[in-house]
Design an enzyme around this catalytic site. Structure first.
Site, PDB file in Angstrom:
ATOM      1  N   TYR A   1       2.223  43.341  -1.567  1.00 14.57           N
ATOM      2  CA  TYR A   1       1.947  44.723  -1.982  1.00 14.57           C
ATOM      3  C   TYR A   1       1.733  45.619  -0.778  1.00 14.57           C
ATOM      4  CZ  TYR A   1       1.122  43.409  -6.891  1.00 14.57           C
ATOM      5  OH  TYR A   1       1.251  42.979  -8.174  1.00 14.57           O
TER       6      TYR A   1
ATOM      7  N   MET B   1      -4.040  39.509  -6.700  1.00 15.62           N
ATOM      8  CA  MET B   1      -5.058  39.036  -7.638  1.00 15.62           C
ATOM      9  C   MET B   1      -5.070  37.502  -7.730  1.00 15.62           C
ATOM     10  SD  MET B   1      -5.494  39.842 -11.702  1.00 15.62           S
ATOM     11  CE  MET B   1      -5.612  41.604 -11.494  1.00 15.62           C
TER      12      MET B   1
ATOM     13  N   ARG C   1     -39.970  45.060  -4.152  1.00 11.35           N
ATOM     14  CA  ARG C   1     -38.953  44.715  -5.136  1.00 11.35           C
ATOM     15  C   ARG C   1     -39.712  44.254  -6.377  1.00 11.35           C
ATOM     16  NH1 ARG C   1     -34.238  40.341  -3.870  1.00 11.35           N
ATOM     17  NH2 ARG C   1     -36.008  38.927  -4.099  1.00 11.35           N
TER      18      ARG C   1
ATOM     19  N   LYS D   1     -30.329  29.829  -8.533  1.00 12.57           N
ATOM     20  CA  LYS D   1     -29.851  30.970  -9.332  1.00 12.57           C
ATOM     21  C   LYS D   1     -28.358  31.205  -9.074  1.00 12.57           C
ATOM     22  CE  LYS D   1     -31.628  33.862  -5.631  1.00 12.57           C
ATOM     23  NZ  LYS D   1     -32.854  34.472  -5.094  1.00 12.57           N
TER      24      LYS D   1
END
Ligand SMILES: *Cc1c(COP(=O)(O)O)cnc(C)c1O
Length: 350
Positions: free
Chosen positions: A253, A301, A137, A43
């Site tokens: 930053y 980023m 779950r 998955k």
């Protein structure tokens, strides 16, 4: 409109995936599973490693049972195996899901009486059945197993899932005992309980099939597995600029790092949008051979600054490896090994 389509230049970041290690990890976990066959949870794009890299390695190693979570993950898996080798963990929540499962021949994992009814009323057929043994779950409770809806259900794999297999405590044994109690109550061909961590709990937990995920991709679910599991992924990035930061100036930053001396710095083309999260700011490191290159200041980023004092010859275009040992990285960042794998961004995954 005709869009020009010249060849794309090579990327400046990549996730190095050791496919041979995936195969070896599967063989190791399969062996640790004793008489049971290991399947593979693939998955979330094989835990961020990339399905198209993981599937051939797993198939080549001998794996034949694959688990995805969502229906939307099925087509990519079917590029590699036929439907009967695939189970969809979330199960069918609509008639469209049931119809799709039958059309492509994958097995839904039925997780509730509602899903059992939906599957049977649309024609039934081979399926897997999830029992909740205490995780609360997904899955049917033992009390629900007398329901007439289950009569005639064609269950290939009867399964449950362990909540705490990566910890020591009473819950795994309790879930094991509950699972054993239901085995006689539902007709099935194979039984399955253990994930990666559960495999380390011993032969009692293995049944007919185990379902490792994390361990295949280099995660160490329990300390017993540490020396047997091989690292699979390494984020790599190219240097896009080098510079000498004068003593007293800051980097990045927020100006959170200040150079105490003139410092050779390289800017890497990887950042938090690629999954190299801000939690590595001032904490992470890259490597060039044996040289350790600490992260300076905040991760941006698309970029990260590193101190290249230990390898001053590094220049634009050179590649470095992130230190990404999953156990250590998890301890340093507070992220789980699962998160460290699955958060790799699309630019990094390639
Ligand atoms: C994800 C998943 C697995 C694999 O678990 P790991 O801890 O990654 O080995 C096994 N079974 C089910 C039901 C899952 O959802």
């Amino acid at each position: 409109m005709k869009i020009p389509d010249p060849a794309l230049p090579p990327p400046a970041l990549r996730l190095r995936v050791d496919c041979a290690a995936i195969g070896e990890n599967w063989r190791t976990l399969n062996q640790m599973s004793g008489k049971a066959d290991a399947g593979a949870a693939v998955k979330a794009d094989a835990y961020g490693v990339g399905l198209d890299r993981a599937m051939p390695a797993l198939l080549d190693a001998g794996c034949r049972n694959f688990f995805v979570a969502h229906w939307c993950e099925v087509p990519a898996v079917l590029q590699h195996v036929t439907g009967k080798n695939v189970s969809v963990l979330h199960g069918p929540t609509s008639e469209a899901d049931c119809a799709y499962a039958r059309a492509v021949g994958v097995r839904p994992v039925l997780n509730s009486l509602a899903q059992v009814n939906a599957w049977q009323s649309t024609g039934g057929g081979p399926c897997d059945l999830m029992i909740d043994t205490g995780m609360n779950r997904l899955g049917l409770r033992a009390e629900e197993l007398g329901d007439p809806a289950l009569e005639g259900l064609d269950v290939e794999v009867l399964m449950s899932h362990l909540a705490c297999a990566d910890e020591d405590g009473p819950q795994s044994a309790q879930q094991l005992s509950r699972f054993r109690d239901v085995l006689g109550k539902v007709l099935h061909r194979r039984a399955s309980l253990a994930n990666s961590a559960g495999i380390a709990l011993g032969a009692d937990y293995a049944f007919d099939m185990t379902r490792p995920g994390l361990g295949l991709y280099g995660g160490v679910a329990r300390p017993e597995q540490a020396e047997h599991i091989k690292q699979v992924v390494t984020p790599q990035a190219a240097i896009i600029q080098t510079r000498m930061v004068p003593a007293g100036e800051t980097v990045g930053y927020g100006a959170t790092y200040r150079a105490e001396r003139d410092l050779p710095v390289a800017i890497l083309s990887i950042g938090y949008a690629d999954g190299y999260l801000r939690c590595w700011s001032g904490k992470g490191a890259f490597r060039y051979g044996e040289a350790v290159l600490p992260v300076l200041g905040r991760v941006s980023m698309d970029m990260t600054a590193i101190d290249v004092s230990a390898a001053p010859q590094l220049a634009e275009g050179d590649w470095v490896d992130a230190e990404y040992n999953l156990v250590e990285a998890s301890a340093r960042t507070g992220l789980t090994q699962y998160e460290l794998l699955t958060l790799s961004g699309p630019r990094l995954r390639g």
